[in-house]
Design a protein around this motif. Structure first.
Motif, PDB file in Angstrom:
ATOM      1  N   ILE A 261       0.841  -1.204   0.000  1.00  0.00           N
ATOM      2  CA  ILE A 261       0.000   0.000   0.000  1.00  0.00           C
ATOM      3  C   ILE A 261       0.877   1.255   0.000  1.00  0.00           C
ATOM      4  O   ILE A 261       0.642   2.205  -0.755  1.00  0.00           O
ATOM      5  CB  ILE A 261      -0.952   0.003   1.221  1.00  0.00           C
ATOM      6  CG1 ILE A 261      -2.010  -1.094   1.066  1.00  0.00           C
ATOM      7  CG2 ILE A 261      -1.622   1.371   1.383  1.00  0.00           C
ATOM      8  CD1 ILE A 261      -2.882  -1.288   2.296  1.00  0.00           C
ATOM      9  N   ILE A 262       1.902   1.252   0.853  1.00  0.00           N
ATOM     10  CA  ILE A 262       2.837   2.386   0.892  1.00  0.00           C
ATOM     11  C   ILE A 262       3.509   2.552  -0.463  1.00  0.00           C
ATOM     12  O   ILE A 262       3.651   3.674  -0.978  1.00  0.00           O
ATOM     13  CB  ILE A 262       3.885   2.183   1.997  1.00  0.00           C
ATOM     14  CG1 ILE A 262       3.223   2.177   3.378  1.00  0.00           C
ATOM     15  CG2 ILE A 262       4.957   3.271   1.935  1.00  0.00           C
ATOM     16  CD1 ILE A 262       4.171   1.808   4.507  1.00  0.00           C
ATOM     17  N   ALA A 263       3.931   1.416  -1.056  1.00  0.00           N
ATOM     18  CA  ALA A 263       4.614   1.470  -2.350  1.00  0.00           C
ATOM     19  C   ALA A 263       3.693   2.026  -3.441  1.00  0.00           C
ATOM     20  O   ALA A 263       4.116   2.839  -4.273  1.00  0.00           O
ATOM     21  CB  ALA A 263       5.108   0.075  -2.732  1.00  0.00           C
ATOM     22  N   TYR A 264       2.425   1.618  -3.419  1.00  0.00           N
ATOM     23  CA  TYR A 264       1.485   2.093  -4.441  1.00  0.00           C
ATOM     24  C   TYR A 264       1.272   3.600  -4.345  1.00  0.00           C
ATOM     25  O   TYR A 264       1.149   4.282  -5.373  1.00  0.00           O
ATOM     26  CB  TYR A 264       0.149   1.368  -4.310  1.00  0.00           C
ATOM     27  CG  TYR A 264      -0.880   1.842  -5.319  1.00  0.00           C
ATOM     28  CD1 TYR A 264      -0.820   1.400  -6.643  1.00  0.00           C
ATOM     29  CD2 TYR A 264      -1.862   2.756  -4.960  1.00  0.00           C
ATOM     30  CE1 TYR A 264      -1.737   1.857  -7.581  1.00  0.00           C
ATOM     31  CE2 TYR A 264      -2.785   3.223  -5.893  1.00  0.00           C
ATOM     32  CZ  TYR A 264      -2.714   2.764  -7.204  1.00  0.00           C
ATOM     33  OH  TYR A 264      -3.610   3.229  -8.136  1.00  0.00           O
ATOM     34  N   ILE A 265       1.223   4.118  -3.128  1.00  0.00           N
ATOM     35  CA  ILE A 265       1.040   5.560  -2.937  1.00  0.00           C
ATOM     36  C   ILE A 265       2.153   6.337  -3.642  1.00  0.00           C
ATOM     37  O   ILE A 265       1.935   7.414  -4.204  1.00  0.00           O
ATOM     38  CB  ILE A 265       1.002   5.900  -1.435  1.00  0.00           C
ATOM     39  CG1 ILE A 265      -0.266   5.323  -0.800  1.00  0.00           C
ATOM     40  CG2 ILE A 265       1.084   7.407  -1.207  1.00  0.00           C
ATOM     41  CD1 ILE A 265      -0.304   5.421   0.716  1.00  0.00           C
ATOM     42  N   PHE A 266       3.374   5.765  -3.655  1.00  0.00           N
ATOM     43  CA  PHE A 266       4.516   6.450  -4.252  1.00  0.00           C
ATOM     44  C   PHE A 266       4.629   6.206  -5.758  1.00  0.00           C
ATOM     45  O   PHE A 266       4.894   7.141  -6.514  1.00  0.00           O
ATOM     46  CB  PHE A 266       5.813   6.016  -3.560  1.00  0.00           C
ATOM     47  CG  PHE A 266       6.115   6.787  -2.312  1.00  0.00           C
ATOM     48  CD1 PHE A 266       7.107   7.755  -2.306  1.00  0.00           C
ATOM     49  CD2 PHE A 266       5.418   6.558  -1.141  1.00  0.00           C
ATOM     50  CE1 PHE A 266       7.391   8.482  -1.163  1.00  0.00           C
ATOM     51  CE2 PHE A 266       5.688   7.268   0.009  1.00  0.00           C
ATOM     52  CZ  PHE A 266       6.686   8.238   0.000  1.00  0.00           C
ATOM     53  N   ILE A 267       4.454   4.958  -6.192  1.00  0.00           N
ATOM     54  CA  ILE A 267       4.753   4.654  -7.603  1.00  0.00           C
ATOM     55  C   ILE A 267       3.507   4.563  -8.479  1.00  0.00           C
ATOM     56  O   ILE A 267       3.616   4.568  -9.713  1.00  0.00           O
ATOM     57  CB  ILE A 267       5.576   3.362  -7.722  1.00  0.00           C
ATOM     58  CG1 ILE A 267       4.792   2.146  -7.203  1.00  0.00           C
ATOM     59  CG2 ILE A 267       6.892   3.498  -6.971  1.00  0.00           C
ATOM     60  CD1 ILE A 267       5.526   0.829  -7.344  1.00  0.00           C
TER      61      ILE A 267
ATOM     62  N   PHE B 168      11.668   5.989  -7.343  1.00  0.00           N
ATOM     63  CA  PHE B 168      10.706   5.839  -8.433  1.00  0.00           C
ATOM     64  C   PHE B 168       9.575   6.852  -8.310  1.00  0.00           C
ATOM     65  O   PHE B 168       9.061   7.360  -9.309  1.00  0.00           O
ATOM     66  CB  PHE B 168      10.139   4.417  -8.447  1.00  0.00           C
ATOM     67  CG  PHE B 168      11.148   3.356  -8.808  1.00  0.00           C
ATOM     68  CD1 PHE B 168      12.150   3.619  -9.737  1.00  0.00           C
ATOM     69  CD2 PHE B 168      11.117   2.110  -8.203  1.00  0.00           C
ATOM     70  CE1 PHE B 168      13.099   2.646 -10.061  1.00  0.00           C
ATOM     71  CE2 PHE B 168      12.041   1.131  -8.531  1.00  0.00           C
ATOM     72  CZ  PHE B 168      13.045   1.405  -9.459  1.00  0.00           C
ATOM     73  N   GLY B 169       9.176   7.140  -7.061  1.00  0.00           N
ATOM     74  CA  GLY B 169       8.149   8.150  -6.843  1.00  0.00           C
ATOM     75  C   GLY B 169       8.603   9.530  -7.276  1.00  0.00           C
ATOM     76  O   GLY B 169       7.832  10.300  -7.859  1.00  0.00           O
ATOM     77  N   LYS B 170       9.875   9.841  -7.020  1.00  0.00           N
ATOM     78  CA  LYS B 170      10.436  11.126  -7.439  1.00  0.00           C
ATOM     79  C   LYS B 170      10.459  11.236  -8.964  1.00  0.00           C
ATOM     80  O   LYS B 170      10.133  12.277  -9.535  1.00  0.00           O
ATOM     81  CB  LYS B 170      11.853  11.263  -6.875  1.00  0.00           C
ATOM     82  CG  LYS B 170      12.557  12.549  -7.260  1.00  0.00           C
ATOM     83  CD  LYS B 170      13.982  12.562  -6.735  1.00  0.00           C
ATOM     84  CE  LYS B 170      14.729  13.790  -7.225  1.00  0.00           C
ATOM     85  NZ  LYS B 170      16.146  13.775  -6.782  1.00  0.00           N
TER      86      LYS B 170
ATOM     87  N   LYS C 273       8.646   8.386 -17.240  1.00  0.00           N
ATOM     88  CA  LYS C 273       7.967   7.096 -17.261  1.00  0.00           C
ATOM     89  C   LYS C 273       8.774   6.113 -16.421  1.00  0.00           C
ATOM     90  O   LYS C 273       9.961   5.891 -16.671  1.00  0.00           O
ATOM     91  CB  LYS C 273       7.848   6.570 -18.693  1.00  0.00           C
ATOM     92  CG  LYS C 273       7.065   5.272 -18.780  1.00  0.00           C
ATOM     93  CD  LYS C 273       6.946   4.787 -20.221  1.00  0.00           C
ATOM     94  CE  LYS C 273       6.178   3.473 -20.286  1.00  0.00           C
ATOM     95  NZ  LYS C 273       6.065   2.965 -21.684  1.00  0.00           N
ATOM     96  N   VAL C 274       8.137   5.554 -15.401  1.00  0.00           N
ATOM     97  CA  VAL C 274       8.836   4.665 -14.471  1.00  0.00           C
ATOM     98  C   VAL C 274       8.645   3.219 -14.918  1.00  0.00           C
ATOM     99  O   VAL C 274       7.526   2.694 -14.915  1.00  0.00           O
ATOM    100  CB  VAL C 274       8.319   4.845 -13.026  1.00  0.00           C
ATOM    101  CG1 VAL C 274       9.018   3.866 -12.097  1.00  0.00           C
ATOM    102  CG2 VAL C 274       8.523   6.280 -12.568  1.00  0.00           C
ATOM    103  N   VAL C 275       9.740   2.598 -15.333  1.00  0.00           N
ATOM    104  CA  VAL C 275       9.730   1.182 -15.696  1.00  0.00           C
ATOM    105  C   VAL C 275      10.605   0.452 -14.687  1.00  0.00           C
ATOM    106  O   VAL C 275      11.811   0.691 -14.612  1.00  0.00           O
ATOM    107  CB  VAL C 275      10.258   0.953 -17.127  1.00  0.00           C
ATOM    108  CG1 VAL C 275      10.263  -0.541 -17.452  1.00  0.00           C
ATOM    109  CG2 VAL C 275       9.420   1.722 -18.134  1.00  0.00           C
ATOM    110  N   ILE C 276       9.988  -0.402 -13.897  1.00  0.00           N
ATOM    111  CA  ILE C 276      10.714  -1.105 -12.818  1.00  0.00           C
ATOM    112  C   ILE C 276      11.167  -2.459 -13.347  1.00  0.00           C
ATOM    113  O   ILE C 276      10.344  -3.368 -13.558  1.00  0.00           O
ATOM    114  CB  ILE C 276       9.833  -1.266 -11.570  1.00  0.00           C
ATOM    115  CG1 ILE C 276       9.327   0.115 -11.107  1.00  0.00           C
ATOM    116  CG2 ILE C 276      10.596  -1.959 -10.457  1.00  0.00           C
ATOM    117  CD1 ILE C 276       8.319   0.034  -9.983  1.00  0.00           C
ATOM    118  N   ASN C 277      12.461  -2.596 -13.558  1.00  0.00           N
ATOM    119  CA  ASN C 277      13.012  -3.860 -14.044  1.00  0.00           C
ATOM    120  C   ASN C 277      13.290  -4.790 -12.870  1.00  0.00           C
ATOM    121  O   ASN C 277      14.108  -4.483 -12.011  1.00  0.00           O
ATOM    122  CB  ASN C 277      14.305  -3.605 -14.829  1.00  0.00           C
ATOM    123  CG  ASN C 277      14.978  -4.902 -15.253  1.00  0.00           C
ATOM    124  OD1 ASN C 277      14.304  -5.890 -15.544  1.00  0.00           O
ATOM    125  ND2 ASN C 277      16.296  -4.901 -15.298  1.00  0.00           N
ATOM    126  N   THR C 278      12.591  -5.918 -12.837  1.00  0.00           N
ATOM    127  CA  THR C 278      12.806  -6.885 -11.750  1.00  0.00           C
ATOM    128  C   THR C 278      13.241  -8.245 -12.290  1.00  0.00           C
ATOM    129  O   THR C 278      13.201  -9.241 -11.578  1.00  0.00           O
ATOM    130  CB  THR C 278      11.519  -7.055 -10.919  1.00  0.00           C
ATOM    131  OG1 THR C 278      10.451  -7.435 -11.793  1.00  0.00           O
ATOM    132  CG2 THR C 278      11.153  -5.761 -10.226  1.00  0.00           C
TER     133      THR C 278
END
Length: 413
Positions: free
Chosen positions: A231-237, A396-398, A405-410
């Motif tokens: 939930i915290i992560a979603y608020i940011f990203i 990522f939030g910044k 465009k935030v692309v999170i490579n995992t």
């Protein structure tokens, strides 16, 4: 043999760790005496990580500070706020769970050889004194607050030095990072030795009588890891957070679970931050700082075990006192050492809020050490993986707020 090694090295590190984990469990359950020597692999792995982590942090932070360009912003303010908020919410979850599923304990002999801190003021004083610790002593004792403080001061001192001097510091930092990669490649052997030692030494029988306590403890940690943190992560990203959350748990939480030390897992977390493409100037500071003050798992342990003692003694707790316990457990958790069992010694501090005598509180600490083979492992996995998660979502939030465009490579090799 050469082809076999080639196939082994072609597997991802996580898959190799799982292989080591399974082999360790099988050997511990079936032939614990014949293969007792493999515990040396676990000791060597943890020892190597602990040995290199302090000097790695020192040079990385010094390099980041000395090479920092004016006008370049970092995310440290957001990360610290995330650390504090996450730790408080974890303590609050533990208090609510303890009210919903009250646990009582069978208290026996106390743990007389350990002296807990006398109060919150003492914990805060210890933190402040660690800041001005002798730099050589701080490196020797892995005092990360002191290491961070002196690395920042020295980095500022050489900020105006010649570029060749800064390059030399950076070269040392890069060399140490490469050494860390070599050590991490031995993680499968290390995990095999650690899990063998845990099962062969403690066994599983001693945990059965504390099943309900473990369910509440581990349940709270799972809830924080898979509900609160996302939930915290979603608020940011503002995108599906589970890909990042599960990556942090897999890549960081897995090794932390078996090393049972946030400090030893610092090199692993820094390697993960590099894979995620995060800013080195930020994570070189936030990761060692998180190993010291980001202690959601510790807040859960302190709250649950304290309220278990309260229930055992029949003490009534109102909502206001419960909320105060959440705050106290969060503040206390920030003073927990990043080593196995570090949070347990802060239970007497929280227990004093309810007037529980120190000798009784130390008996609760004794119970904590009994369940520690599972509790402390899960606690460290939550703490350490959250260090990377909060560092990542702040950056990522910044980027998202800046319109990127935030692309999170995992997906890693």
């Amino acid at each position: 043999m050469k082809n076999l090694m080639k196939k082994w090295n072609s597997l991802s590190l996580v898959k190799r760790i799982f292989v080591g984990l399974i082999i360790g469990i099988i050997l511990a359950v079936t032939v614990p005496t014949q293969f007792s020597g493999i515990t040396i692999f676990g000791a060597l792995f943890v020892g190597a990580l602990k040995a290199i982590a302090p000097i790695l942090v020192f040079f990385l932070v010094m390099s980041a500070i000395s090479g920092h360009r004016e006008g370049t912003e970092t995310n440290m303010k957001s990360i610290v706020m995330l650390y504090l908020a996450g730790t408080f919410l974890a303590g609050l979850v533990a208090v609510i769970a303890s009210f919903m599923f009250p646990v009582t304990l069978t208290l026996g002999a106390g743990v007389d050889s350990i002296t807990p801190p006398g109060g919150v003021v003492e914990v805060l004083k210890t933190l402040l004194m660690n800041v001005v610790d002798n730099p050589v002593k701080a490196l020797f004792n892995a005092n990360y607050i002191g290491i961070l403080a002196w690395a920042v001061v020295l980095g500022l001192a050489i900020k105006g030095a010649a570029q060749t001097t800064k390059d030399m510091v950076t070269t040392f930092a890069d060399g140490l990072a490469q050494m860390v990669r070599w050590v991490i490649n031995f993680a499968p052997l290390g995990i095999m030795g650690l899990v063998f030692d845990a099962i062969a030494t403690s066994g599983l029988e001693s945990l059965l009588s504390y099943g309900q306590l473990l369910l509440v403890l581990i349940g709270c940690m799972i809830f924080v890891a898979l509900v609160v943190n996302p939930i915290i992560a979603y608020i940011f990203i503002r995108q599906n957070p589970y890909k990042l959350v599960l990556t942090c748990l897999r890549e960081s939480g897995l090794t932390a679970f078996f090393t049972r030390s946030s400090a030893a897992n610092i090199p692993v977390n820094m390697a993960l931050c590099e894979k995620l493409g995060l800013d080195k100037d930020t994570y070189s500071v936030s990761i060692p700082l998180g190993a010291t003050i980001n202690m959601a798992g510790a807040a859960i342990t302190i709250s649950v075990l304290t309220l278990a003692a309260v229930n055992t003694l029949g003490i009534q707790v109102d909502i206001g006192t419960a909320l105060l316990l959440s705050i106290l457990s969060a503040v206390s958790a920030c003073g927990a050492s990043g080593v196995a069992g570090g949070s347990l010694l802060l239970i007497p501090l929280a227990a004093s809020l309810f007037g529980i005598p120190n000798d009784v509180a130390m008996q609760v600490v004794g119970v904590g050490f009994i369940v520690g083979v599972i509790q402390d492992s899960a606690e460290t996995a939550l703490n350490s993986s959250t260090d990377v998660l909060f560092t990542a979502i702040a950056e990522f939030g910044k980027r998202r707020k800046a319109g990127e465009k935030v692309v999170i490579n995992t997906k890693f090799e």
